[in-house]
Design an enzyme around this catalytic site. Structure first.
Site, short mmCIF file in Angstrom:
data_model
loop_
_atom_site.label_atom_id
_atom_site.label_comp_id
_atom_site.label_asym_id
_atom_site.label_seq_id
_atom_site.Cartn_x
_atom_site.Cartn_y
_atom_site.Cartn_z
CG ASN F 168 40.96 68.26 -25.09
OD1 ASN F 168 39.85 67.85 -24.75
ND2 ASN F 168 41.86 68.64 -24.21
CG ASP F 270 42.57 67.86 -19.37
OD1 ASP F 270 42.61 67.61 -20.58
OD2 ASP F 270 41.93 68.81 -18.89
#
Lengths: 327, 327, 327, 327, 327, 327
Positions: F168, F270
């Site tokens: 990320n 996510d």
């Protein structure tokens, strides 16, 4: 004083949310919109100073139009005000294939339609102005509005400003014959003509093998320096394609064709004009086509007549920005 | 055929939410409203059949007005339709002390203003009709609308229907002189006059020590069977008081004064007319005052011109319903 | 150049609808607001030219603030822009007795708090300026903001402008001690001080038998030409009373007390300043009190920091406009 | 008396905005919908008179259903009312690929499910009626509703009306076996059967090489004059294709396939029935297929069960209207 | 394990915005609410752990109820789930004088009404529990729900928990006779009874000179340790007064009367229970009255059944917080 | 104790409706979102217990984050609270081709950025925990947040939990160099690495012929048991494709590619992590890829960071659910 001046109507714009039809709506989203104000707003958004000339009623709706012009950075100090007339309005219904979007106008008896020659102090307006822009909607509003349009074009030329003209034919406002008759004299003073293949045929009866030929014919016939043509493809209501080209002195300037997901297409032609004029005035015709094309493509992606896109975003698209999320 | 027939304009009604001023609004709540349709809707809501006569443009806005009249149970089969004119509209700004609520009208050039004598088939309309109701707004719209109003009153009388008239003076539509001149002849045919102390003075110049005297003077001067007067107190914008009385043949009919928390007061006078006519037609004058008074008081508590109150709720209030939650 | 210049912060303003608490909200209504921009907007709304000086981040939120300042007619050509800092924001929760309305600030690290002396070209700003206005919030934002405030006051005086100061004490921004220490020197240059009894005590420790005495003490102690004090009563959250008075050279100027139905009270003090300054600059102190008092009373009736009331509406209230609907 | 009569349930219809899932919603958009009312509404929208028969609870929700039927121009004078039961309701979640849209029903114990034979005055209802329409949902609601359906079909035939039947299989309401057993006898009286390939297989176990063969088999097996079949393709949730065909006495009637951008597909099948019946009753089978197909295609483009499309718009699409904005 | 356990129904709660009547609504705001969950949520909000026992359908609506209970911090691990039944729902119409607010229930055939003795593992539920709370709504839902209520009370006592009972009479659910017959035995095990003067009379036929006498009579007759009574005054729909008192062992505990501006009063009684139980469990009866009274007063100021007030805000009100804006 | 624990920031998330640009918005839809809370919420949604560790300000915004975590079933009992700092926030603008969606962060000075080593009681947090998940956003927030991340990873391993890490990369938070330097040591303890081809190159400079080779290189270089890679295609802003694969010990696990109609893509990565971890922990890697892939594909179809999809819906998609409406 503003570098770009435009002249025309701005209406209250009402649209039902969520693809509702007007008949079933219980709420309307509102803003304002009108071709020439859209151009002035777009030019200001990109970074040139601009002013918009119109005539408005002294009531909350008239003030709302002025406020929203100011919000976009447009100079409103030369607006005319009246206690008598009304503000025109229009309703937009957003479509989905096979139902096209549609616009319902309620613009009769508006303050701008009742404008009279001599009311605008054009000499003051054009002080320091580089370019005057108007579209074929303005002279279509009424005979007196047509007279003031002629007056404005003359004054602009006298002040040394370029004249930009968007043909923008509206069949509900006047006939093709009248449109041709009124506008043909304007062409003598026009430096930049912005139009579509379709409008050119309807107003001047000019057709060609393709839009390139049409652009050239227009330039030749009316001795116009620059002719710009916008090109929309409509594979579906939600998916359009968009491109533009310009012709000037024997050269064609074209650009990529954008794939468009359509949120709101009303006003995108005006946004092209704004982008084209900005690019043209700050650089050259080729830049005008690129900025106008990208700026107009981006306009489709948000709600309302105005284009909230920044110059930075426009340039990023020209350079080939992707479709992934920007963080 | 409908027991009650009304005749007049209905407009699109637009209002910003949350006490916003129009200039700052980005959404408007919409519905429709107009004095005589409000009366027809109220009468139908309470349980009598009703029809509404008007002239509408053939577009989504005109159809919306027809639809919403039907939604309330009003017969719309005698409406006139035109391809030419527009629907009037009005904007409501809700106030809070010390700012009063206000209405901005945009009703010029409407379809109903262009109605012409001979267009409505009054004989068919009034078949089986018990009562015709119109307000002073209709003849104020235009000279031809005034002529059609006269035509309607004459036809109603000819058909054996009672004539109910709400003075409803609108200063923006005509002068006091013209209002007096046009409406005085109507009074000869009026059986029921509904008005306020203020309008009586403005139109007929009739004043008195109090509203009772005014009612009596009106009845005496014009030889009207029943005069009803509504009474609003405005201690604040959000708190009003409301009452009504009627006078007929030497007798006064009055009722309690309601304490009102004002959500939307536009249309409440029309709602009184509806309730009064319902009570009067189904029972007598005293019942008319009570139903009209309670029905109008309850109208203030919800949004829009129409009154969504039921007869059952109206009767509960007349009997003294409390202010605790109803489960 | 603008007749009135103000200097301070403007934040994004977010509030849940329908008296919701923030924790339960799924939508927020947004606009912008900040004491000195509110004043500049109010002054422009009433008819004097105004400019607002601040420092904003170059992002959509910063642009939104600029846009909305322009929408109100405020000159934004002297704004400073930065790529580094953020825009402050605040959340408003609307209350109902016995819960007061409340404001949650999130204004740390804002662009304006990081402003540095020398960044604003005050000489250019004040060219032709008649009056400079700032409130005690600006110097409370940071030490550098306090230094720029001092710089501005000095430059204003040098340019021959009057200085107007609203004490506007914010306990979350600085202590009473620091507020006193920083602002006491400013008072030497202040021509017009606008405050409340409460703030005067908290900042300068000045109290009196009543607000008249307080006004006089302030004027005497700091040799200020005009001291204006606003007076709010809070019988309930939805019902307030509002009045104001001014003291100058031995004379008290007071006015009626308005009964207020509160839609949104945030920003009403700034609106008083705007109205007072407008009345004072266009006429005299007495007019300032009347215009400020009425303009602020009307501000409470609609949503947002800005006052959308017109001069015409303000004058109507001063003359005693009623609470019945305006058509 | 109405030319077309339908009989069935209408529910309150609740849907979250903006593709929200129900669990996350804080607001729901509401309207009403139910197969047979959708048909009656569509028929009235296109221009034939229609009535809808049902049983509703005497409460605001029951009244809302009646009101909205009236709004669409549907005759509601034969509705049955009860103080005892509830109104069914259903929730629509709008999907996006790869999540299909979905419907959550809460229709148990509804007023219509408790309808009893003998309650509807069918003879009066069918006076002057040309066609009776019902779908397989109505007999699925309860045994008594099935009995009333049988009663209605018999009465319609006795009154000389045609019987139109939409198979509309709902697996949550009854088993395939029960659907077959109850509906097979109805087929003896059915003149027009409207269905899909999938429902035909589930209810009658009839399959074929293609939908044409299925239509023919249905017509042959049950001796039905006209069998119409709708054809949906689902390349994605937002993009569908739509077409229809009919078979009668050895002839197939088919039509173009429309590309659809889906706003709301719930109710489009009913809208086809309405368009088909309108075209059939006013002209012939071929017209029925064309009108039904276009009317249903257009239905997908706006929100709610009802079709707000006009006859004029439908005819424009049949003639090949484009996808460019209509001004 | 949770210190406080409650048992009862929670419904989907739908309400039109802006004082609209249900019949005119096009949107509904939704949340969930039910007496005993409201209490559990309030107790958790103030700072004690709580659990709520109920039976829910396995669908998005059932999950929404569970989610929102969790959002408030309520333990939902002992909920029962079913694939068969529905979630009850209710509609709230907000009133304005003279129209009271009203609630329309649609709670038949709910999952909780079909709960059966033996389904809840009460022994596990009550492990470590200090207090069990239930209201008279739960046994009113069905005979089996009444049996489970009895089961729960017995189990709570066996686990050493106190039993709190809110009489909460609902005339639409059962008769006064049945309410008396079913609940009288419960009183033997009740330690804390929370009620109103009105409910006491309707259920037990107990009246008195004033509410103090009523409280004492209840305590004496049923040998209940603590009786708490809430007191609402309704001068208007938007203005209420609120107070409460408790009686225990010869002592009366009373408190101030709050002036209330009513945003949403539904659920405020439950909020009193929550506040009272919190104060009682963390301190004593007097604290219970003060916290319950203030917490309930503050509940009226925001939307929904739940009380989003913090303990800090509650204590500030008890100490006399003002009505001026909090910054 | 929870089976899965995550650690990171959650922000208030604000987005204009209807594809509006921020500058033109007057309302914002709000919820909360943050990578690691999204994962914890997704895991809980699918059926494993989870907890989320963070640091929040004690104000309505901080409480809103906690509430919404609880609403999703996430354990919040180990959250840290502070009176000093702010909650970060971010604005989402939804795009339409050729304008990509974009995110504007305002996350400076947040409570979580100021977290210090030693504040979280990791030993208590990890009691009974099977897996700890964190993303590269957390250590990017500040040096102290990076130190706490290291502390958490060490504690997780010590407690016998697996460590899952999502790379990320956020360019606005730190440089590629710093991201590499800080995170390289973490890789020693990572059991499951989730990433994209692009992030792998930016952080570790690892590239390959295709994503399969990249996954293998990552696993080999850092000796990581499982590497999962998500694959997004962006033919347009509204149409994406989505797939995923995993590599472990010489085996590749891949899955179908989903065609996506994009409502809201923020948070879908996510959601893949959540689905993958759920499938992996309840079955194996192959199941992890399938559940993660389908769960993430479905996430795109509704609004907000959280995934409201059920396990049942996810499994239906894996089995090949169609795109027709589900009733």
């Amino acid at each position: 004083m503003p570098e770009v001046v435009t002249f025309g109507e701005c209406m209250l714009r009402l649209s039902p949310p969520d693809f509702q039809r007007l008949e079933q709506a219980s709420q309307l989203n509102i803003t304002v919109g009108g071709s020439e104000l859209n151009v002035a707003a777009g030019v200001a958004r990109l970074g040139l100073s601009s002013a918009w000339i119109s005539r408005l009623p002294e009531n909350p709706l008239g003030r709302m139009v002025r406020n929203k012009a100011r919000e976009m950075g447009v100079d409103t100090s030369h607006l005319l005000w009246t206690k008598d007339d009304r503000l025109g309005l229009y309703f937009v219904e957003y479509g989905a294939s096979p139902r096209a979007s549609s616009v319902l106008y309620d613009r009769g008896m508006s303050a701008i339609a009742n404008i009279q020659p001599g009311e605008v102090r054009w000499r003051a307006v054009f002080e320091g102005c580089r370019l005057f822009h108007v579209s074929g909607i303005t002279p279509a509003l009424s005979d007196s509005a047509a007279a003031v349009t002629a007056e404005a074009i003359t004054a602009a030329k006298a002040a040394g400003a370029l004249v930009s003209y968007d043909l923008n034919y509206r069949a509900k406002l006047w006939s093709q014959e009248k449109a041709c008759q009124i506008q043909t004299p304007f062409m003598n003073d026009v430096d930049i003509l912005i139009t579509t293949e379709e409008d050119t045929e309807r107003v001047f009866g000019i057709t060609g093998q393709d839009y390139r030929q049409v652009a050239k014919k227009l330039a030749d016939q009316f001795k116009i320096d620059v002719v710009a043509i916008t090109l929309r493809g409509t594979p579906s209501v939600w998916r359009n394609t968009w491109s533009a080209l310009a012709y000037s002195n024997g050269t064609f300037y074209d650009d990529v064709t954008y794939e468009i997901e359509v949120v709101d297409r009303v006003g995108s032609g005006d946004t092209f004009s704004a982008g084209f004029l900005f690019g043209f005035l700050t650089q050259d015709i080729g830049r005008g086509v690129k900025v106008g094309n990208a700026f107009a493509a981006l306009k489709h992606s948000s709600w309302g007549d105005f284009n909230w896109t920044t110059l930075e975003e426009t340039e990023a698209l020209i350079k080939g920005a992707g479709l992934r999320i920007v963080r």
